[in-house]
Design a protein around this motif. Structure first.
Motif, PDB file in Angstrom:
ATOM      1  N   LEU A 102       0.819  -1.204   0.000  1.00  0.00           N
ATOM      2  CA  LEU A 102       0.000   0.000   0.000  1.00  0.00           C
ATOM      3  C   LEU A 102       0.863   1.269   0.000  1.00  0.00           C
ATOM      4  O   LEU A 102       0.636   2.196  -0.773  1.00  0.00           O
ATOM      5  CB  LEU A 102      -0.917  -0.021   1.238  1.00  0.00           C
ATOM      6  N   SER A 103       1.878   1.299   0.863  1.00  0.00           N
ATOM      7  CA  SER A 103       2.658   2.532   1.025  1.00  0.00           C
ATOM      8  C   SER A 103       3.496   2.861  -0.201  1.00  0.00           C
ATOM      9  O   SER A 103       3.758   4.015  -0.487  1.00  0.00           O
ATOM     10  CB  SER A 103       3.557   2.435   2.260  1.00  0.00           C
ATOM     11  N   SER A 104       3.908   1.839  -0.942  1.00  0.00           N
ATOM     12  CA  SER A 104       4.788   2.129  -2.066  1.00  0.00           C
ATOM     13  C   SER A 104       4.032   2.552  -3.320  1.00  0.00           C
ATOM     14  O   SER A 104       4.640   2.885  -4.324  1.00  0.00           O
ATOM     15  CB  SER A 104       5.718   0.957  -2.355  1.00  0.00           C
ATOM     16  N   ASP A 105       2.719   2.553  -3.266  1.00  0.00           N
ATOM     17  CA  ASP A 105       1.962   3.015  -4.429  1.00  0.00           C
ATOM     18  C   ASP A 105       1.223   4.301  -4.070  1.00  0.00           C
ATOM     19  O   ASP A 105       0.320   4.299  -3.243  1.00  0.00           O
ATOM     20  CB  ASP A 105       0.963   1.942  -4.867  1.00  0.00           C
ATOM     21  N   LYS A 106       1.673   5.394  -4.704  1.00  0.00           N
ATOM     22  CA  LYS A 106       1.122   6.693  -4.327  1.00  0.00           C
ATOM     23  C   LYS A 106      -0.384   6.777  -4.573  1.00  0.00           C
ATOM     24  O   LYS A 106      -1.137   7.259  -3.734  1.00  0.00           O
ATOM     25  CB  LYS A 106       1.812   7.808  -5.114  1.00  0.00           C
ATOM     26  N   PHE A 107      -0.821   6.275  -5.705  1.00  0.00           N
ATOM     27  CA  PHE A 107      -2.240   6.368  -6.040  1.00  0.00           C
ATOM     28  C   PHE A 107      -3.096   5.708  -4.966  1.00  0.00           C
ATOM     29  O   PHE A 107      -4.055   6.285  -4.448  1.00  0.00           O
ATOM     30  CB  PHE A 107      -2.488   5.706  -7.408  1.00  0.00           C
ATOM     31  N   TYR A 108      -2.728   4.459  -4.600  1.00  0.00           N
ATOM     32  CA  TYR A 108      -3.559   3.725  -3.644  1.00  0.00           C
ATOM     33  C   TYR A 108      -3.361   4.188  -2.207  1.00  0.00           C
ATOM     34  O   TYR A 108      -4.289   4.130  -1.405  1.00  0.00           O
ATOM     35  CB  TYR A 108      -3.321   2.214  -3.779  1.00  0.00           C
ATOM     36  N   SER A 109      -2.141   4.662  -1.879  1.00  0.00           N
ATOM     37  CA  SER A 109      -1.992   5.142  -0.504  1.00  0.00           C
ATOM     38  C   SER A 109      -2.758   6.455  -0.322  1.00  0.00           C
ATOM     39  O   SER A 109      -3.314   6.710   0.734  1.00  0.00           O
ATOM     40  CB  SER A 109      -0.522   5.262  -0.094  1.00  0.00           C
ATOM     41  N   ASP A 110      -2.810   7.273  -1.397  1.00  0.00           N
ATOM     42  CA  ASP A 110      -3.642   8.472  -1.320  1.00  0.00           C
ATOM     43  C   ASP A 110      -5.109   8.089  -1.129  1.00  0.00           C
ATOM     44  O   ASP A 110      -5.837   8.701  -0.345  1.00  0.00           O
ATOM     45  CB  ASP A 110      -3.507   9.313  -2.605  1.00  0.00           C
ATOM     46  N   HIS A 168     -10.023   5.930   4.770  1.00  0.00           N
ATOM     47  CA  HIS A 168     -10.038   5.191   6.041  1.00  0.00           C
ATOM     48  C   HIS A 168     -10.464   6.045   7.238  1.00  0.00           C
ATOM     49  O   HIS A 168     -10.369   7.256   7.225  1.00  0.00           O
ATOM     50  CB  HIS A 168      -8.651   4.588   6.319  1.00  0.00           C
ATOM     51  N   THR A 169     -10.993   5.359   8.251  1.00  0.00           N
ATOM     52  CA  THR A 169     -11.240   5.969   9.551  1.00  0.00           C
ATOM     53  C   THR A 169     -10.449   5.141  10.557  1.00  0.00           C
ATOM     54  O   THR A 169      -9.892   4.101  10.200  1.00  0.00           O
ATOM     55  CB  THR A 169     -12.733   5.919   9.923  1.00  0.00           C
ATOM     56  N   GLU A 170     -10.416   5.609  11.791  1.00  0.00           N
ATOM     57  CA  GLU A 170      -9.704   4.873  12.840  1.00  0.00           C
ATOM     58  C   GLU A 170     -10.131   3.401  12.856  1.00  0.00           C
ATOM     59  O   GLU A 170      -9.312   2.497  12.962  1.00  0.00           O
ATOM     60  CB  GLU A 170     -10.017   5.480  14.216  1.00  0.00           C
ATOM     61  N   SER A 171     -11.460   3.199  12.707  1.00  0.00           N
ATOM     62  CA  SER A 171     -11.974   1.845  12.919  1.00  0.00           C
ATOM     63  C   SER A 171     -11.904   0.957  11.678  1.00  0.00           C
ATOM     64  O   SER A 171     -11.755  -0.253  11.795  1.00  0.00           O
ATOM     65  CB  SER A 171     -13.413   1.931  13.432  1.00  0.00           C
ATOM     66  N   ASN A 172     -11.982   1.572  10.474  1.00  0.00           N
ATOM     67  CA  ASN A 172     -12.066   0.681   9.303  1.00  0.00           C
ATOM     68  C   ASN A 172     -10.751   0.576   8.518  1.00  0.00           C
ATOM     69  O   ASN A 172     -10.718   0.001   7.441  1.00  0.00           O
ATOM     70  CB  ASN A 172     -13.208   1.123   8.375  1.00  0.00           C
ATOM     71  N   ALA A 173      -9.671   1.158   9.063  1.00  0.00           N
ATOM     72  CA  ALA A 173      -8.424   1.252   8.305  1.00  0.00           C
ATOM     73  C   ALA A 173      -7.952  -0.093   7.770  1.00  0.00           C
ATOM     74  O   ALA A 173      -7.600  -0.236   6.594  1.00  0.00           O
ATOM     75  CB  ALA A 173      -7.331   1.878   9.174  1.00  0.00           C
ATOM     76  N   LYS A 174      -7.956  -1.070   8.604  1.00  0.00           N
ATOM     77  CA  LYS A 174      -7.448  -2.387   8.204  1.00  0.00           C
ATOM     78  C   LYS A 174      -8.304  -2.966   7.071  1.00  0.00           C
ATOM     79  O   LYS A 174      -7.790  -3.537   6.113  1.00  0.00           O
ATOM     80  CB  LYS A 174      -7.494  -3.307   9.422  1.00  0.00           C
TER      81      LYS A 174
END
Lengths: 482, 468
Positions: free
Chosen positions: B314-322, B328-334
């Motif tokens: 996730l972190s290495s792809d700018k489009f998807y990390s954006d 995401h919210t605190e609760s649904n991030a995962k």
């Protein structure tokens, strides 16, 4: 009776008051050009729309419309400056058919002020030379004696101003190319502080040291021109902000109490005795006006010409590399050639002086030689700048003859490039150090002009013009005999 | 021992204009020679007008690669004749007369390995040459100057790579980094190019040019290593030379020696004054710098308990990390991270699919919430995602239209559970002795409900009915 001999400021005043018809003035100017060009060859091309432009302006003036501050003044332009849709040849066969697709910044500024570009002035090919003998289209002649060179490289500009083929001219000065012909033809020639005038649209020869400069009949006219063309330009990153300085205001402030350094290294071996005498006369006139004159030696001046030719050849080798004749240039079809063989053949159309400097320019900065030549030359430049900056801590201005010799005959030195190079000794310092310098017509000896040069510190252009104006007021010179 | 060093050219495609004029940096949409002006076409008298934004972007790259950044930068002329070079010199940067390039030495990590960066320089791209005609006799050379003057950053590495695989990993990381910085889109054709310097057993260095893609770079390095190894094995000296990658024959070919001996006669570009990069500018750039990929990854793991593998992707792809940051919210991030990495990336595997997709961050947030509240099962959410990509309809609309809602009505589910128990006596017996095997029965219920059964409720009902 139209007087073509008036100064730019007089022209502007008369035109403003309706005492001059622009059409008449331009018409008479074209007649004058017609009658003297055979003898002088100041121009490479004449603006065939000049009369139409003049009529348009007359209409505007009559109907009370706003008119630019040049009011249709005829100005000649050195043929290394781009005027949109017109030929810009640099006096070279390489650019025989080059039509500029845009206006140089100085051109668009003067267009806005309703100047009329009467024609493109002759020059040494790509501004390399100091006699105009290296023009691919033949030399210009000195109007004071047509057997003599008019100086260069802006020779056509100086000739056209001094022989009343226009009111003012723009030249460019890389090592003295404005001041030298100004001195030889008895006009004012100005090399401003580096960066004061935009170079955008001026075909580069040695871009790190060259500047556009006006050639005019009076110092005031130069100040007037400077007001129109100086200042920062977003298209030239090397331009400096002059805060819209008015160079005409207080031009008659005088030079009382100003300290002037006499550069002894520019008045030594090889100087013509007449030039030396004239320079001494100029110094005593300045002293008479209240200036304090004292000798100063700039040690690096003796290396300046060598440094100058090394640096300019290096930059020229690069700046002129683009002339591969692929996108513009002259008629020479590409079919059947491989790239390298085409360009080496196409580039044979450069003249002898350009070729000479390009060969030097390929050598002095090359790997294995740069340390001995190019980098050493850059060191001289740095040291000379330091030295002159020191001098300006003590002096407001510096003085020297513009050229150490009198004008010489056409053909006399053309086969001796080294002796030609040495004539630049008094002018290249201003370029290498970026300082402003001016040549003021001072004396006519045996029918040949001598100019005096003043230099000032960077951005002290206004002070320099005030001093030049003061010196100019002390002399009355005969009229050009043509 | 193999040593590979790289020279990577990356266009700053996200800039509006070229390096020295106001023509478009994005030249790709133009007909030949329509994106040019006196400056980039090298018309006599024109002067370069430095794009200050390009200097900032290049400095950001240098900072992101941990390179030193000098206080003042300068430009130099590299003099050579080539048909695609309008001025017959290229304005570029150098470090031979002091550190005046936009970036000095730095490092970048690939796994546990550190690759040293030699320097980073800002320069202009030349035009493009197109050869037409089949035989060399009637071949014509066409030049398109649209690309001339495009801002280009050259990144030079030390010869720290030992395998072509490392080269490829590095380029992927670099490409992600540049995308993440928002300076370039390396996926655009010709936006990122690389030359490789290869040597084996401490022998002479061979430069390989003309490599069209990263994939080819790996192949070209492989070929070159093999070629040099075989020469070395037979005691044939390896010449220091420049070779071109022949894309058709998939081999490297020696270039004419003429090109190697070029003397570029570098000297200072007098038309561009030195540019000061004072501490304030650097601070400003630091503030503007997006979070690094590594820091993002760490945050995803520590803050949201996202698995290392998912966080990495996730972190290495700018489009998807954006997209993740927006959805995401605190609760649904995962949950959001999982949908993106396990489903969405597969569904949108091309640029075109990404561009035509109608999915928004809001969709993603609502879908994750729906899964977490049990409104839709994870299984059914895939069908929902498909539909949203195509139609852009809201999550609730898609769920009801496709009848994807969870069967959470107890009486209805009980009927199904009873039927399964009746149909699978053997499995029921097994579940009684080994509770783990009850998952088989849960699966059967899911099958019967097309994946819509609430999994927790199903399990509870099964246990209750079987009596365990």
């Amino acid at each position: 009776m139209t007087n073509l001999k008036i100064s730019a400021l007089e022209f502007v005043e008369e035109a403003k008051n309706g005492n001059i018809s622009v059409e008449d003035f331009i018409g008479k100017t074209l007649e004058r050009i017609d009658s003297v060009e055979d003898k002088l060859h100041a121009f490479l091309s004449i603006n065939d729309k000049a009369l139409d432009q003049a009529r348009e302006l007359d209409k505007k003036i009559k109907s009370g419309e706003d008119v630019g501050s040049c009011f249709g003044m005829p100005i000649s332009i050195k043929d290394n400056m781009c005027i949109k849709n017109s030929k810009t040849t640099c006096a070279s066969k390489m650019l025989e058919n080059f039509i500029a697709p845009y206006d140089a910044t100085v051109i668009s500024k003067l267009k806005k002020q309703d100047a009329i570009f009467i024609g493109k002035a002759n020059m040494d090919e790509f501004a390399m030379g100091l006699t105009t003998e290296f023009s691919a289209y033949g030399p210009s002649k000195n109007p004071w004696n047509t057997e003599y060179v008019p100086g260069g490289s802006s020779g056509g500009s100086a000739v056209s101003v001094s022989s009343f083929e226009c009111v003012a001219s723009l030249g460019s000065d890389t090592g003295g190319s404005v001041r030298n012909p100004a001195s030889f033809c008895s006009t004012v020639g100005y090399k401003p502080t580096y960066g004061l005038i935009s170079r955008y649209g001026i075909i580069s020869y040695a871009n790190s040291i060259e500047q556009v400069g006006p050639l005019t009949r009076t110092v005031k006219d130069t100040a007037f021109m400077l007001n129109l063309i100086a200042g920062i330009d977003p298209n030239d990153n090397t331009t400096v902000n002059n805060n819209n300085e008015d160079y005409l205001a207080n031009i008659d402030s005088g030079i009382e109490g100003k300290r002037i350094g006499i550069i002894t290294d520019m008045m030594g071996d090889g100087i013509d005795p007449e030039v030396l005498t004239a320079t001494k006369e100029a110094i005593s006139k300045l002293e008479g006006l209240g200036a304090i004159c004292e000798e100063i030696s700039l040690e690096m001046v003796k290396y300046s010409v060598a440094a100058y030719y090394t640096i300019t050849a290096t930059e020229a080798g690069s700046n002129l590399a683009r002339y591969d004749n692929l996108r513009y240039g002259y008629d020479f079809p590409v079919e059947g050639y491989e790239f390298n063989s085409y360009i080496s053949k196409a580039r044979r159309n450069f003249g002898p002086e350009v070729t000479r400097r390009m060969i030097i320019g390929g050598f002095v900065p090359s790997a294995g030689h740069a340390g001995k030549y190019f980098l050493k030359a850059m060191k001289v430049k740095t040291k000379l700048t330091k030295e002159i900056n020191e001098a300006f801590k003590k002096f407001d201005l510096l003085i020297a003859p513009t050229v150490p010799v009198l004008p010489f005959k056409i053909g006399e030195k053309i086969d001796d490039p080294v002796s030609l190079f040495l004539i630049d000794i008094n002018t290249v310092t201003a370029n290498l150090t970026g300082k402003p310098a001016i040549s003021i017509p001072f004396k006519i000896v045996n029918g040949l002009p001598i100019g005096i040069q003043l230099l000032a510190n960077s951005m002290n252009d206004k002070l320099l013009l005030q001093a030049a104006h003061a010196l100019e007021q002390t002399v009355t010179l005969p009229e050009v005999p043509i | 021992m193999t040593k590979i060093g790289l020279e990577i050219h990356c266009q700053l495609t996200n800039l509006q204009s070229k390096l020295f004029c106001s023509c478009k940096a994005n030249y790709r949409e133009f007909a030949p020679n329509e994106n040019i002006c006196p400056v980039c076409a090298g018309i006599p008298g024109s002067l370069p007008r430095l794009n200050q934004e390009a200097v900032k972007k290049a400095t950001m790259i240098a900072m992101a690669l941990n390179c030193s950044t000098p206080e003042k930068i300068a430009f130099f002329r590299k003099n050579y004749f080539y048909p695609d070079l309008p001025k017959n010199f290229q304005i570029t940067q150098l470090n031979i007369y002091g550190d005046t390039s936009v970036g000095g030495t730095g490092t970048i990590s690939i796994g546990d390995k550190k690759i040293r960066i030699t320097r980073i320089q800002l320069e202009e791209d030349p035009g493009r040459i197109i050869y037409e005609g089949s035989s060399s006799k009637n071949q014509i050379t066409l030049v398109d100057y649209n690309r001339a003057g495009t801002p280009l950053v050259e990144i030079v590495t030390e010869p720290d790579f030992e395998t072509p695989r490392e080269v490829r990993d590095f380029l992927n990381i670099l490409s992600d980094l540049l995308k993440n910085l928002g300076v370039a889109d390396p996926s655009l054709e010709g936006a990122m190019r690389a030359d490789a310097n290869v040597s084996v057993h401490g022998g002479n260095k061979v430069e390989i040019k003309n490599i069209g893609s990263f994939h080819d770079l790996e192949k070209a390095s492989h070929f070159e290593i093999t070629r040099q190894e075989s020469l070395h094995d037979r005691d044939i000296p390896i010449a220091q030379e420049t070779r071109h990658w022949d894309d058709r024959r998939k081999i490297t070919v020696s270039s004419r020696s003429k090109e190697e001996d070029l003397d570029y006669r570098y000297f200072l570009e007098g038309d561009i004054p030195w540019v000061k990069i004072n501490p304030e500018i650097r601070d400003e750039l630091k503030l503007k710098m997006p979070e690094s990929i590594n820091s993002k990854k760490e945050r995803y793991i520590s803050k949201y308990k996202i698995s290392a593998q998912v966080a990495d992707v996730l972190s290495s792809d700018k489009f998807y990390s954006d997209l993740f940051e927006a959805a995401h919210t605190e609760s649904n991030a995962k949950e959001v991270a999982n949908i993106i990495t396990t489903e969405l990336m597969g569904l949108e595997d091309t640029r075109e699919k990404r561009e035509t997709s109608k999915l928004t961050a809001v969709h993603l947030k609502e879908l994750a919430d729906a899964i977490q509240t049990g409104t839709v099962s994870r299984n059914s959410s895939k069908n929902a995602l498909h539909a949203i990509l195509k139609t852009g309809k809201s999550v609730s609309a898609v769920i009801s239209e496709l009848d994807l809602g969870n069967v959470s009505d107890e009486t209805e589910l009980l009927k199904i559970v009873e039927k399964i128990i009746a149909d699978e006596p053997q499995a029921v017996e097994q579940a009684k002795s080994n509770i783990q095997t009850i998952n088989y029965l849960v699966g059967k219920v899911m099958q019967a409900t097309k994946g819509k059964a609430d999994p927790t409720l199903t399990l509870n009902l099964l246990k209750k009915q079987i009596g365990i």
